[in-house]
Design a protein around this motif. Structure first.
Motif: not given
Length: 322
Positions: A235-238, A279-285, A292-294
């Protein structure tokens, strides 16, 4: 950490969450769950006390320190400290820790033990794990019962003292009974959307709407089989994006937060194996949603809930809890 006294919270690879990974991921607040393993036999209150001691003696005392969040004033203090969702502005910040109990089994049916744990600093209670206990049925209990008579008194006590309730492992019948009986909005600390992945631990659309309507919170979880059915491919973060999109379609953009289930799992999302990967997950989102949503999902929604529903510190001195 209770089972193995050699494990260090500083950087031990046996743990998903370590002090170094919290620092690397710029994590400001981590929930530490007291869980009674089935390996230990009959659940006992002393096992809960043991883990409170582990938190105080081996987590809070880690080089650099962890601050213990118990009061709404402390949530407001952390909110002032929070900067960007990106890590650079928070390097070196001392994180806070919240204590929860997952499953009321270890209280041995004693409401006095529950009150004592609150006074010792526990602030969340997951009423059940997957199966039945003295208070209610868990989500995998086939009979799908609700709360026992003593379990109903547990709800009343938690509402009275300000111990916040968590329904992630609660039976569907128990979920709906709690919505009728609670005076405080509850959370589902680590559950995803059942419409996207039909695991029994995930939330139905009706449950999501109910939590949103009461201004509760939902922590998206990184348990791979709660994200996607089937285990053929990693499973990937996406693959969390459809869950997020579904929560938002039901009005949950102000209820969503990070639930993870780190150190409660033995398989991980590839690229999201520990909090150092945030940090990488935040960049993805941020590629799919506004900053603002993130920010809300990474901190704002959780902190607004804690500021509103954690007790005021004066409650410790015998004054009414607000």
């Amino acid at each position: 950490m209770r089972e193995d006294t050699r494990i260090s919270f500083q950087n031990d690879k046996k743990l998903d969450v370590t002090y170094e990974r919290l620092q690397h991921g710029a994590v400001s607040l981590q929930c530490f769950a007291i869980y009674l393993s089935e390996r230990w036999g009959i659940p006992r209150y002393e096992y809960i006390l043991d883990q409170i001691d582990v938190f105080k003696s081996r987590v809070m005392t880690t080089a650099g320190g962890v601050r213990w969040m118990r009061w709404k004033e402390e949530a407001a203090e952390l909110e002032q400290e929070i900067g960007s969702v990106h890590p650079a502005s928070k390097a070196g910040q001392i994180p806070w820790g919240l204590l929860s109990v997952e499953g009321a089994d270890g209280f041995e049916g004693s409401l006095f033990y529950v009150r004592m744990c609150y006074e010792m600093g526990v602030r969340f209670l997951g009423i059940t794990w997957n199966y039945a206990n003295w208070a209610a049925d868990g989500v995998l209990e086939k009979r799908d019962g609700g709360f026992t008579e003593k379990g109903k008194k547990l709800i009343e006590l938690c509402n009275e003292i300000g111990l916040l309730l968590d329904v992630s492992h609660l039976s569907p019948t128990g979920f709906w009974e709690l919505t009728e009986r609670t005076e405080r909005p509850f959370i589902a600390s680590h559950s995803n959307a059942k419409s996207i992945c039909p695991h029994p631990r995930n939330l139905t659309d009706e449950q999501i709407r109910a939590i949103v309507a009461m201004d509760g919170r939902i922590g998206m979880t990184f348990v791979p089989w709660f994200v996607r059915e089937g285990g053929e491919k990693p499973v990937r973060p996406e693959e969390l994006l459809p869950h997020i999109e579904h929560f938002c379609s039901l009005g949950g953009q102000n209820s969503l937060m990070i639930g993870s289930d780190f150190d409660g799992i033995d398989a991980w999302i590839q690229g999201l194996e520990h909090p150092g990967r945030y940090p990488e997950f935040a960049e993805l989102l941020c590629k799919h949603y506004s900053e603002e949503l993130v920010r809300k999902w990474f901190s704002g929604n959780a902190l607004s809930y804690l500021k509103r529903h954690l007790p005021e510190s004066e409650g410790m001195h015998g004054k009414p809890v607000k």
